[in-house]
Design a protein around this motif. Structure first.
Motif, PDB file in Angstrom:
ATOM      1  N   GLY A  56      -0.562 -10.177  -6.254  1.00 14.40           N
ATOM      2  CA  GLY A  56      -1.140  -9.174  -7.154  1.00 14.40           C
ATOM      3  C   GLY A  56      -2.078  -8.200  -6.467  1.00 14.40           C
ATOM      4  N   LEU A  57      -2.584  -8.571  -5.307  1.00 19.11           N
ATOM      5  CA  LEU A  57      -3.528  -7.718  -4.573  1.00 19.11           C
ATOM      6  C   LEU A  57      -2.849  -6.805  -3.558  1.00 19.11           C
ATOM      7  CD1 LEU A  57      -6.277 -10.409  -3.831  1.00 19.11           C
ATOM      8  CD2 LEU A  57      -6.348  -8.615  -5.578  1.00 19.11           C
ATOM      9  N   ALA A  58      -1.568  -7.049  -3.323  1.00 18.30           N
ATOM     10  CA  ALA A  58      -0.855  -6.278  -2.313  1.00 18.30           C
ATOM     11  C   ALA A  58      -0.736  -4.818  -2.736  1.00 18.30           C
ATOM     12  CB  ALA A  58       0.532  -6.871  -2.089  1.00 18.30           C
ATOM     13  N   PRO A  59      -0.845  -3.937  -1.775  1.00 18.76           N
ATOM     14  CA  PRO A  59      -0.662  -2.516  -2.118  1.00 18.76           C
ATOM     15  C   PRO A  59       0.797  -2.254  -2.494  1.00 18.76           C
ATOM     16  CG  PRO A  59      -1.187  -2.786   0.235  1.00 18.76           C
ATOM     17  CD  PRO A  59      -1.158  -4.146  -0.387  1.00 18.76           C
ATOM     18  N   SER A  60       0.986  -1.415  -3.463  1.00 14.87           N
ATOM     19  CA  SER A  60       2.347  -1.018  -3.819  1.00 14.87           C
ATOM     20  C   SER A  60       2.635   0.296  -3.109  1.00 14.87           C
ATOM     21  CB  SER A  60       2.489  -0.864  -5.335  1.00 14.87           C
ATOM     22  OG  SER A  60       1.719   0.229  -5.781  1.00 14.87           O
ATOM     23  N   PRO A  61       3.876   0.602  -2.917  1.00 18.42           N
ATOM     24  CA  PRO A  61       4.199   1.865  -2.226  1.00 18.42           C
ATOM     25  C   PRO A  61       3.619   3.081  -2.965  1.00 18.42           C
ATOM     26  CG  PRO A  61       6.155   0.494  -2.447  1.00 18.42           C
ATOM     27  CD  PRO A  61       5.063  -0.174  -3.217  1.00 18.42           C
ATOM     28  N   ALA A  62       3.493   2.983  -4.283  1.00 14.35           N
ATOM     29  CA  ALA A  62       3.007   4.121  -5.062  1.00 14.35           C
ATOM     30  C   ALA A  62       1.487   4.155  -5.183  1.00 14.35           C
ATOM     31  CB  ALA A  62       3.603   4.075  -6.457  1.00 14.35           C
ATOM     32  N   SER A  63       0.799   3.082  -4.718  1.00 13.47           N
ATOM     33  CA  SER A  63      -0.655   3.062  -4.890  1.00 13.47           C
ATOM     34  C   SER A  63      -1.316   4.061  -3.970  1.00 13.47           C
ATOM     35  CB  SER A  63      -1.211   1.660  -4.632  1.00 13.47           C
ATOM     36  OG  SER A  63      -1.148   1.356  -3.259  1.00 13.47           O
ATOM     37  N   SER A  64      -2.439   4.585  -4.438  1.00 13.75           N
ATOM     38  CA  SER A  64      -3.176   5.547  -3.619  1.00 13.75           C
ATOM     39  C   SER A  64      -3.926   4.785  -2.533  1.00 13.75           C
ATOM     40  CB  SER A  64      -4.159   6.331  -4.497  1.00 13.75           C
ATOM     41  OG  SER A  64      -5.147   5.463  -4.986  1.00 13.75           O
ATOM     42  N   GLN A  65      -4.159   5.419  -1.460  1.00 18.80           N
ATOM     43  CA  GLN A  65      -4.867   4.825  -0.329  1.00 18.80           C
ATOM     44  C   GLN A  65      -6.326   5.232  -0.352  1.00 18.80           C
ATOM     45  OE1 GLN A  65      -3.395   2.585   1.835  1.00 18.80           O
ATOM     46  NE2 GLN A  65      -1.763   2.714   0.321  1.00 18.80           N
ATOM     47  N   THR A  66      -6.959   4.995  -1.494  1.00 23.12           N
ATOM     48  CA  THR A  66      -8.373   5.336  -1.621  1.00 23.12           C
ATOM     49  C   THR A  66      -9.237   4.204  -1.129  1.00 23.12           C
ATOM     50  OG1 THR A  66      -8.446   4.475  -3.847  1.00 23.12           O
ATOM     51  CG2 THR A  66      -7.905   6.809  -3.620  1.00 23.12           C
ATOM     52  N   ALA A  67     -10.475   4.522  -0.825  1.00 24.63           N
ATOM     53  CA  ALA A  67     -11.440   3.521  -0.365  1.00 24.63           C
ATOM     54  C   ALA A  67     -11.829   2.639  -1.526  1.00 24.63           C
ATOM     55  CB  ALA A  67     -12.664   4.209   0.214  1.00 24.63           C
TER      56      ALA A  67
ATOM     57  N   LEU B 139     -11.256  -5.969   6.268  1.00 21.48           N
ATOM     58  CA  LEU B 139     -10.317  -5.812   7.380  1.00 21.48           C
ATOM     59  C   LEU B 139      -8.885  -5.796   6.859  1.00 21.48           C
ATOM     60  CD1 LEU B 139      -9.638  -5.652  10.403  1.00 21.48           C
ATOM     61  CD2 LEU B 139      -9.778  -8.156  10.465  1.00 21.48           C
ATOM     62  N   ALA B 140      -8.575  -6.690   5.937  1.00 19.63           N
ATOM     63  CA  ALA B 140      -7.228  -6.729   5.357  1.00 19.63           C
ATOM     64  C   ALA B 140      -6.921  -5.438   4.603  1.00 19.63           C
ATOM     65  CB  ALA B 140      -7.080  -7.937   4.442  1.00 19.63           C
ATOM     66  N   GLN B 141      -7.921  -4.862   3.962  1.00 19.34           N
ATOM     67  CA  GLN B 141      -7.717  -3.586   3.274  1.00 19.34           C
ATOM     68  C   GLN B 141      -7.425  -2.483   4.289  1.00 19.34           C
ATOM     69  OE1 GLN B 141     -11.416  -3.713   0.960  1.00 19.34           O
ATOM     70  NE2 GLN B 141     -10.184  -3.715  -0.910  1.00 19.34           N
ATOM     71  N   ARG B 142      -8.166  -2.451   5.384  1.00 20.17           N
ATOM     72  CA  ARG B 142      -7.926  -1.437   6.423  1.00 20.17           C
ATOM     73  C   ARG B 142      -6.554  -1.620   7.073  1.00 20.17           C
ATOM     74  NH1 ARG B 142     -13.335  -2.693   7.470  1.00 20.17           N
ATOM     75  NH2 ARG B 142     -12.781  -3.964   9.278  1.00 20.17           N
ATOM     76  N   GLN B 143      -6.081  -2.859   7.140  1.00 23.46           N
ATOM     77  CA  GLN B 143      -4.776  -3.155   7.733  1.00 23.46           C
ATOM     78  C   GLN B 143      -3.626  -2.982   6.738  1.00 23.46           C
ATOM     79  OE1 GLN B 143      -5.653  -7.175   9.031  1.00 23.46           O
ATOM     80  NE2 GLN B 143      -6.050  -6.488  11.131  1.00 23.46           N
TER      81      GLN B 143
END
Length: 185
Positions: A171-182, A121-125
């Motif tokens: 360390g687990l937070a998405p970075s602006p440059a990270s891809s939004q892959t599954a 859920l956190a990943q989807r959010q």
């Protein structure tokens, strides 16, 4: 099962025996063996009956949810009704693959599944990187609790758990440059 839990708390796992459990329960040892193949099997059933479902909160704040749930888990493990038995079974499971499977199937897997769902859920959010396997995130977060409990023989307090979650989520937070892959399968 209650007799096994009580006796194990009093004498420890090493001194726990089917004979002792039977005597405490007021039955013959054949009665125990009719239902359970070993002292670890009786103890596991007792532990499963003693562990209440550790609910996993689902709010908009994954950090708060993780902290709340992990503090609850640490508190359960610290309980004299659960902790010593759980540690004994984890230790015994290192030598008994059948017990390790039973411990996983009957107790741990349900708790991990709830944590995995919360991570997904956190990943989807967008609160946790979507490219991470949720199981890996759970191991990263809960591993320190087991390390402190089983190796250092003390549990983390709320402050320590907060630091674990805050550090891990940084360390687990998405970075602006990270891809939004599954997440990987």
């Amino acid at each position: 099962m209650r007799a096994a839990l009580d006796l194990c708390r009093e004498v420890g796992y090493r001194k726990l025996s089917i004979e002792g459990i039977a005597a405490r329960a007021g039955v013959g040892k054949n009665t125990i063996y009719r239902w359970w193949p070993s002292k670890s099997a009786v103890l596991l059933d007792g532990l499963v009956s003693a562990v209440t479902d550790v609910a996993f909160p689902h709010t908009a704040d994954v950090a708060a949810d993780l902290k709340t749930q992990m503090v609850t888990v640490a508190g359960s493990i610290a309980s004299p009704d659960i902790g010593p038995h759980y540690a004994a079974l984890i230790g015994e499971a290192q030598q008994d693959p059948e017990l390790a499977r039973a411990l996983w199937d009957r107790l741990i897997s349900h708790l991990v599944a709830a944590a995995v769902q919360r991570i997904q859920l956190a990943q989807r959010q967008g609160q946790i990187r979507p490219d991470l396997a949720p199981d890996l995130v759970v191991e990263l977060l809960y591993g320190p609790i087991y390390y402190r409990y089983l190796i250092r023989q003390r549990l983390p307090d709320e402050e320590h758990i907060n630091a674990i979650v805050d550090t891990a989520l940084a360390g687990l937070a998405p970075s602006p440059a990270s891809s939004q892959t599954a997440p990987p399968a």
